[in-house]
Design a protein around this motif. Structure first.
Motif, mmCIF file in Angstrom:
data_model
loop_
_atom_site.group_PDB
_atom_site.id
_atom_site.type_symbol
_atom_site.label_atom_id
_atom_site.label_comp_id
_atom_site.label_asym_id
_atom_site.label_seq_id
_atom_site.Cartn_x
_atom_site.Cartn_y
_atom_site.Cartn_z
ATOM 1 N N LEU A 98 37.325 15.696 53.890
ATOM 2 C CA LEU A 98 38.744 15.375 53.748
ATOM 3 C C LEU A 98 39.327 15.981 52.476
ATOM 4 N N ALA A 99 38.572 15.949 51.385
ATOM 5 C CA ALA A 99 39.054 16.546 50.141
ATOM 6 C C ALA A 99 39.258 18.049 50.289
ATOM 7 N N ALA A 100 38.409 18.689 51.081
ATOM 8 C CA ALA A 100 38.529 20.137 51.279
ATOM 9 C C ALA A 100 39.841 20.525 51.948
ATOM 10 N N LEU A 101 40.519 19.554 52.578
ATOM 11 C CA LEU A 101 41.779 19.837 53.268
ATOM 12 C C LEU A 101 43.003 19.673 52.370
ATOM 13 N N VAL A 102 42.832 19.176 51.145
ATOM 14 C CA VAL A 102 43.966 18.948 50.240
ATOM 15 C C VAL A 102 44.608 20.288 49.880
ATOM 16 N N PRO A 103 45.910 20.462 50.118
ATOM 17 C CA PRO A 103 46.551 21.765 49.875
ATOM 18 C C PRO A 103 46.386 22.280 48.444
ATOM 19 N N ALA A 104 46.503 21.393 47.453
ATOM 20 C CA ALA A 104 46.391 21.850 46.061
ATOM 21 C C ALA A 104 45.022 22.442 45.768
ATOM 22 N N LEU A 105 43.995 21.941 46.427
ATOM 23 C CA LEU A 105 42.650 22.477 46.229
ATOM 24 C C LEU A 105 42.451 23.765 47.022
ATOM 25 N N ARG A 106 43.030 23.841 48.186
ATOM 26 C CA ARG A 106 42.894 25.057 48.992
ATOM 27 C C ARG A 106 43.582 26.237 48.312
ATOM 28 N N ARG A 107 44.666 25.970 47.551
ATOM 29 C CA ARG A 107 45.409 27.046 46.888
ATOM 30 C C ARG A 107 44.856 27.415 45.522
ATOM 31 N N LEU A 108 44.024 26.548 44.939
ATOM 32 C CA LEU A 108 43.589 26.733 43.553
ATOM 33 C C LEU A 108 42.778 28.015 43.387
ATOM 34 N N GLU A 109 43.194 28.861 42.450
ATOM 35 C CA GLU A 109 42.512 30.113 42.179
ATOM 36 C C GLU A 109 41.944 30.102 40.759
ATOM 37 N N LEU A 110 40.811 30.773 40.591
ATOM 38 C CA LEU A 110 40.161 30.794 39.281
ATOM 39 C C LEU A 110 41.021 31.501 38.241
ATOM 40 N N ASN A 111 41.751 32.516 38.621
ATOM 41 C CA ASN A 111 42.476 33.331 37.656
ATOM 42 C C ASN A 111 43.979 33.064 37.651
ATOM 43 N N SER A 112 44.366 31.891 38.147
ATOM 44 C CA SER A 112 45.775 31.514 38.108
ATOM 45 C C SER A 112 45.918 30.179 37.400
ATOM 46 N N ARG A 113 47.111 29.841 37.033
ATOM 47 C CA ARG A 113 47.365 28.590 36.339
ATOM 48 C C ARG A 113 47.432 27.442 37.343
ATOM 49 N N ALA A 114 46.586 26.407 37.123
ATOM 50 C CA ALA A 114 46.611 25.234 38.009
ATOM 51 C C ALA A 114 47.826 24.383 37.716
ATOM 52 N N VAL A 115 48.277 23.658 38.750
ATOM 53 C CA VAL A 115 49.447 22.786 38.570
ATOM 54 C C VAL A 115 49.079 21.372 39.006
#
Length: 411
Positions: free
Chosen positions: A394-411
């Motif tokens: 279920l956590a793997a489906l969270v949009p913020a986690l699916r979009r998170l990139e190593l070389n970008s700024r997290a929000v």
């Protein structure tokens, strides 16, 4: 400061080129080796002393509850004071308390004495964990972060392979108290290694300790990508891990015994070591959180097989797989959080992550014995593994986690 190693070479591509990291690596590896002996030795030592799974649950919970309760304070302490100094003091305290546990087991004292000793040990663990979460950012930077995390994991997983088997053999031959005694010795040795690190003190904090805690909480609760992972691990730790730590020794005590249980735990270490060696060289995916969480669902497999009465070979294969996926997730999570969370907040936010994810574990440990009495070990194990796997997926489906990139700024 004469005789001490500094962090002048933080930008090194290979973290072991940095003297301060080498001393940290040595100290952490030594203490980890002893710590991986402790669970096997303590579990069978308590069962040998009391013959009761309820006592085992109580001793485990006595350590975890204070550990969790202390983590938030530990996060503020680690962000206000040099993290190497925090690690030196907590290592010495943990060594003293583990020595006390060893004395109780070796001299067959009343088991009630284990409760305050375990509680004190939990306090020192609670103060240690946030400092460990933040110190890598003081020692290495850039691309070296993933390599440093993988090196530490490789050393830890080597210990995870060897230490449980050694603890199982010691416990089966001379008793668990001796393995706990070895663990106690590793802590002051680690403190001596940490004494060779000279980190600069953090910038002066204008606010109060309560203000620091509130700032860490605000950052944590407003970042969906952090708290959603923490929530998933709260479920996983309460069911899959909490049940495993109690049911494992209880079930195997009448089947494969402490030696077999130690071998099964060592297989997990072998899997983690294999993954760690690969991750030292192989870059992580650009968006790593979805594959890491999806893979973590497989970490629930050992509890399922334990409950269904599988043999040592299949149980070891499952723990090996769990070690691989857990190591992959750990390297991903350490790299992601260290990259995206501001350095001045790392310990406080990391403390919230640890606090809320582990808060439910003592409940799972306490409930495991009672639920087994009512529903049976098989039902409890199957249900626990299913809930743990579902939480990861279920956590793997969270949009913020699916979009998170190593070389970008997290929000």
């Amino acid at each position: 400061m004469p005789g001490l190693e500094t962090t002048a070479d933080r930008s090194a591509e290979w973290p072991l080129r940095t003297p301060a990291f080498r001393w940290f690596f040595a100290g952490r590896s030594i203490s980890t080796a002893g710590s991986f002996m402790a669970p096997v030795a303590l579990a069978f030592g308590v069962l040998d002393l009391t013959g009761s799974s309820a006592w085992l649950s109580a001793v485990l919970a006595a350590a975890v509850i204070p550990m969790v309760a202390t983590m938030l304070i530990g996060g503020a302490v680690a962000d206000r004071h040099p993290r190497d100094a925090v690690l030196r003091l907590t290592s010495l305290g943990a060594g003293v308390t583990q020595a006390g546990v060893a004395v109780v087991l070796l001299t067959h004292q009343p088991p009630a004495l284990l409760l305050p000793l375990s509680a004190l040990n939990g306090v020192f663990q609670g103060l240690t964990t946030p400092a460990l979460r933040g110190i890598l950012a003081n020692l290495v930077s850039g691309r070296a972060l993933q390599q440093a995390g993988s090196l530490l994991a490789t050393a830890g997983n080597t210990a995870r392979i060897l230490a449980p088997s050694a603890a199982g053999l010691l416990t089966a031959s001379v008793g668990g108290g001796w393995a706990i005694a070895v663990d106690a010795v590793t802590f002051p040795v680690a403190a001596a290694c940490f004494a060779r690190i000279a980190l600069p003190g953090p910038p002066p904090q204008a606010g109060s300790m309560l203000g620091d805690l509130a700032e860490g909480w605000t950052y944590f609760r407003t970042r969906t990508w952090i708290w959603s992972v923490t929530l998933a691990f709260a479920v996983f730790n309460a069911t899959t891990m909490g049940f495993w730590q109690v049911l494992g020794p209880v079930i195997t005590n009448h089947t494969i015994g402490p030696t077999g249980w130690g071998l099964a735990l060592s297989a997990r270490g072998a899997g983690a070591l294999s993954a760690g060696l690969i991750l030292v060289k192989v870059p992580l995916p650009r968006r790593p959180m979805t594959p890491a969480l999806t893979a973590m669902a497989l970490a629930a497999l050992p509890l399922l097989l334990l409950g269904t009465g599988t043999n040592l070979v299949w149980l070891s294969a499952a723990t090996f797989t769990a070690g691989v996926v857990a190591e992959f997730f750990t390297v991903v999570w350490v790299t992601v959080t260290t990259t995206h969370i501001p350095e001045r907040l790392l310990s406080r936010v990391g403390a919230h992550d640890e606090f809320w994810s582990f808060l439910a574990m003592p409940l799972g440990q306490i409930a495991a014995s009672a639920l087994t009495t009512v529903a049976g070990a098989t039902t409890v194990a199957v249900a626990g593994s299913g809930l743990g796997a579902a939480a990861m997926l279920l956590a793997a489906l969270v949009p913020a986690l699916r979009r998170l990139e190593l070389n970008s700024r997290a929000v």
